[in-house]
Design an enzyme around this catalytic site. Structure first.
Site, PDB file in Angstrom:
ATOM      1  CB  ILE A  52      -0.977   0.007   1.198  1.00  0.00           C
ATOM      2  CG1 ILE A  52      -2.020   1.118   1.049  1.00  0.00           C
ATOM      3  CG2 ILE A  52      -0.232   0.149   2.518  1.00  0.00           C
ATOM      4  CD1 ILE A  52      -2.969   0.922  -0.091  1.00  0.00           C
ATOM      5  CG  ASP A  80      -8.231  -4.793   5.563  1.00  0.00           C
ATOM      6  OD1 ASP A  80      -7.568  -4.095   6.350  1.00  0.00           O
ATOM      7  OD2 ASP A  80      -8.026  -4.805   4.338  1.00  0.00           O
ATOM      8  CE  LYS A 133      -8.546   0.004   4.524  1.00  0.00           C
ATOM      9  NZ  LYS A 133      -8.978  -1.396   4.561  1.00  0.00           N
ATOM     10  CB  SER A 140       9.932  -1.224   6.734  1.00  0.00           C
ATOM     11  OG  SER A 140       9.137  -2.313   6.328  1.00  0.00           O
ATOM     12  NE  ARG A 141       8.167  -7.140  10.786  1.00  0.00           N
ATOM     13  CZ  ARG A 141       7.376  -8.206  10.929  1.00  0.00           C
ATOM     14  NH1 ARG A 141       7.705  -9.187  11.749  1.00  0.00           N
ATOM     15  NH2 ARG A 141       6.245  -8.292  10.235  1.00  0.00           N
TER      16      ARG A 141
END
Length: 308
Positions: free
Chosen positions: A14, A168, A90, A36-37
């Site tokens: 996203i 979701d 969201k 971020s991993r």
């Protein structure tokens, strides 16, 4: 005016599809760091944790949090505590209580918190809201059905407790409904279908009403193949309104009356900049509250196991 120095936490699909292009085309923001991993952005300093990022880049003004909702509270708490404005993808969190706590923290720190609902910025949503405000609504049906294997392949977090399952995408519909209706609604009944091997539902049916007895029903399903369905149909005294394709098109009595290019995420970032400049927050929890009510009031039905 200097751009807002922005960081992103959780560099996934996203972010690449929506956030990065929107930020690149918005002069109000300058992306200066990521955490971020696994994911990184070419040319941008990258860290594996938000703590490491905040410690190393103190000039960050704002942070967009794009990880799964189960992990968002801790990151948001760190960012707000450090005096950063926060954009929440969201749904804004895994529970209502944690988002309320973040809202209070943002207020105490004098920074902005933005619970983003991208579907509210779909091209025809405002036109639908204006149409419904000028007539009497007799009934409304929400049909939000899509193929989870296409849109969320092998994303295990979404099937875990707190991942919301079919809500979701369903919460996108609820974000539109709560925006376009002239009065608040509440759930009166719900059935949630849980695959035997999952902790989150794959389908849900709900009925709603309001203070004047509105007839409203919604159907969410993640098993639809072929043409996907993202439609809101209202019977009104001024004709039948169809808000289709996730809010992209508005038709009245079969005649297309509104259609524009999609600009959801660019508009989200314009809104984020606006509330930062104004020194306020935008945290509407109505869509998430309906999901919580569905889990609280809904009857649980177990269905066949689901595998990606």
């Amino acid at each position: 005016m200097s751009p807002i120095k922005l960081a992103i936490v959780g560099v996934g699909k996203i972010v690449r599809d929506q956030h990065l292009p929107s930020i690149a085309n918005n002069a109000d923001f300058e992306l200066i760091a990521t955490a971020s991993r696994h994911g990184t952005v070419d040319g941008i300093p990258a860290f594996t944790t938000i703590k490491a990022m905040l410690d190393a880049v103190p000039e960050i003004d704002a942070v967009s949090l794009c990880m799964p909702p189960q992990y968002r509270y801790e990151a948001a708490y760190k960012a707000l505590s450090a005096g950063k404005h926060v954009f929440l993808e969201k749904p804004p969190g895994a529970t209502l209580s944690e988002v309320a706590d973040l809202e209070n923290l943002a207020k105490s720190k004098g920074v902005s918190l933005f619970a983003s609902w991208h579907s509210r910025y779909a091209p025809a949503v405002e036109a639908a809201r204006e149409f419904l405000a000028g007539t009497t609504i007799r009934s409304m049906r929400v049909i939000w059905k899509e193929d989870v294997r296409h849109w969320h392949p092998n994303q295990e977090w979404i099937w875990q407790a707190g991942g919301l399952g079919v809500f979701d995408p369903g919460i996108n519909a609820l974000s539109i409904v709560t925006h376009i209706l002239p009065r608040p609604v509440f759930i009166t009944a719900a059935t949630l279908e849980f695959p035997e091997n999952r902790d989150a539902p794959i389908a849900a049916s709900m009925t709603f009403s309001d203070a004047k007895g509105l007839d409203l029903a919604a159907e969410f399903d993640w098993r639809q193949t072929g043409k996907q369905s993202w439609d809101i149909v209202a019977k009104t005294d001024a004709g039948e309104m169809v808000l289709s394709e996730g809010g992209a098109k508005l038709s009245i009595d079969g005649k297309l009356v509104h259609e524009e290019p999609e600009q959801e995420y660019p508009m989200l970032y314009r809104r984020f900049a606006e509330i930062i400049r104004a020194g306020r927050s935008d945290v509407d929890l109505a869509p998430l509250r309906h999901v919580a009510d569905a889990f609280m009031l809904g009857r649980r039905k177990f269905v066949d196991s689901f595998y990606d």
